[in-house]
Scaffold this motif. Structure first.
Motif, mmCIF file in Angstrom:
data_model
loop_
_atom_site.group_PDB
_atom_site.id
_atom_site.type_symbol
_atom_site.label_atom_id
_atom_site.label_comp_id
_atom_site.label_asym_id
_atom_site.label_seq_id
_atom_site.Cartn_x
_atom_site.Cartn_y
_atom_site.Cartn_z
ATOM 1 N N ARG A 51 0.660 -1.091 -0.001
ATOM 2 C CA ARG A 51 -0.106 -0.104 0.092
ATOM 3 C C ARG A 51 0.812 1.394 0.118
ATOM 4 N NH1 ARG A 51 -4.007 -2.478 4.051
ATOM 5 N NH2 ARG A 51 -5.861 -2.853 2.602
ATOM 6 N N GLY A 52 2.008 1.232 0.752
ATOM 7 C CA GLY A 52 2.884 2.293 0.596
ATOM 8 C C GLY A 52 3.484 2.536 -0.588
ATOM 9 N N LEU A 53 3.460 1.559 -1.502
ATOM 10 C CA LEU A 53 4.177 1.677 -2.846
ATOM 11 C C LEU A 53 3.343 1.877 -3.926
ATOM 12 C CD1 LEU A 53 6.580 -1.384 -2.511
ATOM 13 C CD2 LEU A 53 7.219 0.856 -2.310
ATOM 14 N N GLY A 54 2.062 1.717 -3.551
ATOM 15 C CA GLY A 54 1.064 1.959 -4.850
ATOM 16 C C GLY A 54 0.137 3.167 -4.683
ATOM 17 N N PRO A 55 -1.025 3.267 -5.086
ATOM 18 C CA PRO A 55 -1.584 2.246 -5.685
ATOM 19 C C PRO A 55 -1.272 1.729 -7.034
ATOM 20 C CG PRO A 55 -3.067 3.991 -5.862
ATOM 21 C CD PRO A 55 -1.805 4.302 -5.364
ATOM 22 N N PHE A 56 -1.625 0.239 -7.529
ATOM 23 C CA PHE A 56 -1.194 -0.166 -8.715
ATOM 24 C C PHE A 56 -2.267 -0.336 -9.740
ATOM 25 C CE2 PHE A 56 1.914 -1.524 -5.458
ATOM 26 C CZ PHE A 56 2.821 -1.161 -5.897
ATOM 27 N N GLY A 57 -2.038 -0.480 -11.198
ATOM 28 C CA GLY A 57 -3.131 -0.476 -11.824
ATOM 29 C C GLY A 57 -3.365 -2.042 -12.048
ATOM 30 N N SER A 58 -2.724 -2.839 -12.507
ATOM 31 C CA SER A 58 -2.911 -4.192 -12.715
ATOM 32 C C SER A 58 -1.801 -5.091 -12.068
ATOM 33 C CB SER A 58 -2.816 -4.676 -14.341
ATOM 34 O OG SER A 58 -1.574 -4.233 -14.904
ATOM 35 N N GLY A 59 -2.161 -6.171 -11.578
ATOM 36 C CA GLY A 59 -1.153 -7.099 -10.839
ATOM 37 C C GLY A 59 -1.168 -8.514 -11.326
ATOM 38 N N LEU A 73 -3.300 -8.741 -3.938
ATOM 39 C CA LEU A 73 -3.409 -7.944 -5.268
ATOM 40 C C LEU A 73 -4.941 -7.250 -5.230
ATOM 41 C CD1 LEU A 73 -2.036 -10.238 -7.883
ATOM 42 C CD2 LEU A 73 -0.888 -8.272 -6.747
ATOM 43 N N ARG A 74 -5.767 -7.929 -4.812
ATOM 44 C CA ARG A 74 -7.299 -7.562 -4.677
ATOM 45 C C ARG A 74 -7.197 -5.843 -3.819
ATOM 46 N NH1 ARG A 74 -9.609 -11.751 -3.311
ATOM 47 N NH2 ARG A 74 -9.619 -12.489 -5.600
ATOM 48 N N GLN A 75 -6.452 -5.954 -2.822
ATOM 49 C CA GLN A 75 -6.433 -4.598 -2.119
ATOM 50 C C GLN A 75 -5.605 -3.444 -2.387
ATOM 51 O OE1 GLN A 75 -6.554 -5.679 2.259
ATOM 52 N NE2 GLN A 75 -6.071 -7.676 1.626
ATOM 53 N N VAL A 76 -4.546 -3.797 -3.480
ATOM 54 C CA VAL A 76 -3.673 -2.670 -3.818
ATOM 55 C C VAL A 76 -3.623 -2.420 -5.246
ATOM 56 C CG1 VAL A 76 -2.108 -3.417 -1.849
ATOM 57 C CG2 VAL A 76 -1.765 -4.400 -4.201
ATOM 58 N N CYS A 77 -4.473 -3.349 -6.117
ATOM 59 C CA CYS A 77 -4.728 -2.997 -7.556
ATOM 60 C C CYS A 77 -5.836 -2.561 -7.971
ATOM 61 C CB CYS A 77 -4.443 -4.345 -8.310
ATOM 62 S SG CYS A 77 -2.699 -4.812 -8.395
ATOM 63 N N ARG A 78 -6.236 -1.497 -8.599
ATOM 64 C CA ARG A 78 -7.370 -0.733 -8.952
ATOM 65 C C ARG A 78 -8.031 -1.600 -10.390
ATOM 66 N NH1 ARG A 78 -5.465 5.713 -8.913
ATOM 67 N NH2 ARG A 78 -5.398 5.712 -6.447
ATOM 68 N N GLU A 79 -7.282 -1.972 -11.191
ATOM 69 C CA GLU A 79 -7.812 -2.272 -12.494
ATOM 70 C C GLU A 79 -8.070 -3.771 -12.573
ATOM 71 O OE1 GLU A 79 -5.639 -0.406 -15.174
ATOM 72 O OE2 GLU A 79 -5.514 1.582 -14.442
ATOM 73 N N ARG A 80 -7.066 -4.447 -12.397
ATOM 74 C CA ARG A 80 -7.141 -5.880 -12.938
ATOM 75 C C ARG A 80 -6.126 -6.729 -12.249
ATOM 76 N NH1 ARG A 80 -6.468 -7.989 -19.276
ATOM 77 N NH2 ARG A 80 -6.766 -9.985 -19.074
ATOM 78 N N ILE A 81 -6.680 -8.074 -11.959
ATOM 79 C CA ILE A 81 -5.419 -8.748 -11.301
ATOM 80 C C ILE A 81 -5.649 -10.300 -12.111
ATOM 81 C CG2 ILE A 81 -5.528 -7.619 -8.922
ATOM 82 C CD1 ILE A 81 -7.241 -9.904 -8.029
ATOM 83 N N THR A 82 -4.328 -10.946 -12.079
ATOM 84 C CA THR A 82 -4.400 -12.252 -12.660
ATOM 85 C C THR A 82 -3.676 -13.083 -11.996
ATOM 86 O OG1 THR A 82 -4.562 -11.157 -14.952
ATOM 87 C CG2 THR A 82 -3.806 -13.269 -15.132
#
Length: 243
Positions: A51-59, A73-82
């Motif tokens: 969280r301190g490094l993000g937020p991130f788009g895709s993970g 990933l669900r907690q720190v990525c905004r768009e898409r996770i795989t």
């Protein structure tokens, strides 16, 4: 190592005499009730650090299994996770347990060998939890190169790595005995089951990440405590693909 709902000794023995892929297919329905699942304390600590490094788009969760890292990933990525894994059984369990929420990022589960990732440079963050013992040391350069190739410039590859067991301690002898047993098993039985606890050493891992083109930073996961000598019990390796 297992809760009452976990696999029996016989089931674990059958898994251990299988290939890595088939073994995890067999273990998948009960995997989350074993000691192999990454502890919640580690997942929570890594989430806080990211969280301190993000937020991130895709993970991307590398060797996602049933999806413990996908929760991070669900907690720190905004768009898409795989999540990517080569065990169809583990992916099926992860897919079945994916929470449905209107504000959650899009979630995909992909079956593939992470030594040949089927993606371009489309991810901002890659994580991995508890999977590196399934790779021989000679495979790490190729694995790290693959992760580097699927990250956008400026993207981050992050994973926790625990402090090594102290020589002579009970934990040290337990790990040594396990790795020795696996080496004997693999010398006498086919297919091999690659699972070693003492081959993923921080200094060597850092060197291979640098060779793969990453910039590497180590962060202490303070929530997991420190040893008597003051060193952290667990660190987060933060490898960045330069812009």
């Amino acid at each position: 190592m297992s809760a009452p709902e976990g696999p029996t000794f016989r089931e674990l023995a059958v898994q251990a005499l299988s290939s890595v892929q088939h073994g995890y297919d067999l273990l998948a329905p009960k995997f989350d009730h074993t000691g192999y699942r990454t502890p919640a304390s580690v997942l929570d600590s890594v989430t806080g650090a990211l969280r301190g490094l993000g937020p991130f788009g895709s993970g991307l969760d590398v060797c996602c299994g049933t999806g413990a890292g996908m929760g991070v990933l669900r907690q720190v990525c905004r768009e898409r996770i795989t999540g990517v894994d080569f065990s169809a059984g583990m992916l099926a369990e992860g897919r079945a347990r994916t929470p449905v929420a209107p504000d959650a990022p899009r979630t995909d589960w992909v079956r593939a060998d992470v030594r040949a990732l089927p993606f371009g440079p489309v991810f901002d963050l890659a994580v991995s939890f508890g999977a590196f013992g399934h790779f021989l040391p000679r495979e790490l350069p190729g694995l790290f190169a693959q992760v580097h190739s699927v990250l956008r410039p400026g993207g981050t590859f992050a994973f926790p790595i625990g402090a090594p067991a102290r020589p002579g301690s009970r934990h040290y002898w337990e790990l040594l005995a396990f790795d020795t047993a696996m080496r004997v098993r693999n010398a006498l039985w086919r297919p091999r089951f690659v699972m070693y606890y003492r081959t993923f050493r921080l200094a060597e891992v850092r060197e291979e990440l640098l060779r793969a083109g990453f910039e590497v930073e180590l962060r202490a996961l303070e929530e997991l405590g420190r040893r008597a000598d003051g060193s952290p019990r667990c660190r987060l390796v933060v490898a960045t693909r330069p812009v």
